[in-house]
Scaffold this motif. Structure first.
Motif, mmCIF file in Angstrom:
data_model
loop_
_atom_site.group_PDB
_atom_site.id
_atom_site.type_symbol
_atom_site.label_atom_id
_atom_site.label_comp_id
_atom_site.label_asym_id
_atom_site.label_seq_id
_atom_site.Cartn_x
_atom_site.Cartn_y
_atom_site.Cartn_z
ATOM 1 N N PHE A 12 30.151 -6.476 -19.101
ATOM 2 C CA PHE A 12 31.192 -6.245 -18.108
ATOM 3 C C PHE A 12 30.637 -5.520 -16.884
ATOM 4 C CE2 PHE A 12 34.936 -3.951 -16.457
ATOM 5 C CZ PHE A 12 35.761 -5.047 -16.232
ATOM 6 N N GLU A 13 29.706 -4.601 -17.120
ATOM 7 C CA GLU A 13 29.072 -3.871 -16.023
ATOM 8 C C GLU A 13 27.652 -3.521 -16.437
ATOM 9 O OE1 GLU A 13 29.796 0.260 -13.664
ATOM 10 O OE2 GLU A 13 31.528 -0.946 -14.176
ATOM 11 N N ASP A 14 26.696 -3.848 -15.590
ATOM 12 C CA ASP A 14 25.298 -3.547 -15.884
ATOM 13 C C ASP A 14 24.972 -2.119 -15.481
ATOM 14 O OD1 ASP A 14 24.738 -6.052 -16.886
ATOM 15 O OD2 ASP A 14 24.256 -6.866 -14.918
ATOM 16 N N PHE A 15 24.267 -1.421 -16.354
ATOM 17 C CA PHE A 15 23.854 -0.053 -16.074
ATOM 18 C C PHE A 15 22.449 -0.063 -15.503
ATOM 19 C CE2 PHE A 15 21.639 3.819 -17.357
ATOM 20 C CZ PHE A 15 22.444 4.756 -16.738
ATOM 21 N N GLU A 16 22.256 0.683 -14.424
ATOM 22 C CA GLU A 16 20.928 0.895 -13.870
ATOM 23 C C GLU A 16 20.877 2.300 -13.292
ATOM 24 O OE1 GLU A 16 21.123 -0.951 -9.439
ATOM 25 O OE2 GLU A 16 20.922 -2.380 -11.080
ATOM 26 N N PHE A 17 19.705 2.899 -13.315
ATOM 27 C CA PHE A 17 19.562 4.245 -12.787
ATOM 28 C C PHE A 17 19.664 4.218 -11.260
ATOM 29 C CE2 PHE A 17 17.525 4.783 -16.920
ATOM 30 C CZ PHE A 17 18.176 5.920 -17.350
ATOM 31 N N PRO A 18 20.334 5.210 -10.667
ATOM 32 C CA PRO A 18 20.476 5.231 -9.210
ATOM 33 C C PRO A 18 19.170 5.641 -8.531
ATOM 34 C CG PRO A 18 21.535 7.141 -10.177
ATOM 35 C CD PRO A 18 21.087 6.273 -11.309
ATOM 36 N N ASN A 19 19.014 5.168 -7.269
ATOM 37 C CA ASN A 19 17.848 5.594 -6.508
ATOM 38 C C ASN A 19 18.092 7.012 -5.983
ATOM 39 O OD1 ASN A 19 19.544 5.321 -4.295
ATOM 40 N ND2 ASN A 19 18.720 3.324 -3.724
ATOM 41 N N LYS A 20 17.133 7.572 -5.252
ATOM 42 C CA LYS A 20 17.213 8.973 -4.829
ATOM 43 C C LYS A 20 18.367 9.239 -3.877
ATOM 44 C CE LYS A 20 12.367 10.025 -5.480
ATOM 45 N NZ LYS A 20 11.121 10.470 -4.860
ATOM 46 N N VAL A 21 18.642 8.315 -2.958
ATOM 47 C CA VAL A 21 19.718 8.515 -1.987
ATOM 48 C C VAL A 21 21.075 8.504 -2.686
ATOM 49 C CG1 VAL A 21 20.850 7.539 0.049
ATOM 50 C CG2 VAL A 21 18.363 7.525 -0.119
#
Length: 89
Positions: A49-58
């Motif tokens: 339903f929603e893919d998880f990914e780590f956020p970038n620095k900004v």
């Protein structure tokens, strides 16, 4: 809508605001969020339903600033005004 329910429930459960222990209150809010909402990330990711990914620095910096100023500071000031009570005249 959930934020409004949250505020109304605080006002109903705490008869006098000076009885509210602010650090313990925020501690329990964090604990309940950690315990109840964390499994939802895995559920949303593995169902597709929603893919998880780590956020970038900004994005991470924006999340931290929004969390500190927009949520923690505003809630702390709101609760502190009730904790201080009415000014003496």
């Amino acid at each position: 809508m959930l934020y409004a329910v949250y505020i109304v429930m605080i006002k109903r459960k705490v008869d006098r605001e000076d009885k509210l222990d602010i650090p313990m209150f925020f501690g329990f809010v964090g604990l309940f969020n950690l315990l109840l909402l964390w499994p939802g990330f895995f559920l949303l990711h593995y169902t597709g339903f929603e893919d998880f990914e780590f956020p970038n620095k900004v994005v991470l910096m924006c999340i931290i600033i929004n969390g500190l100023i927009g949520t923690v500071l505003s809630e702390f000031l709101w609760l502190w005004t009730f904790h201080m009570g009415e000014p003496d005249m």
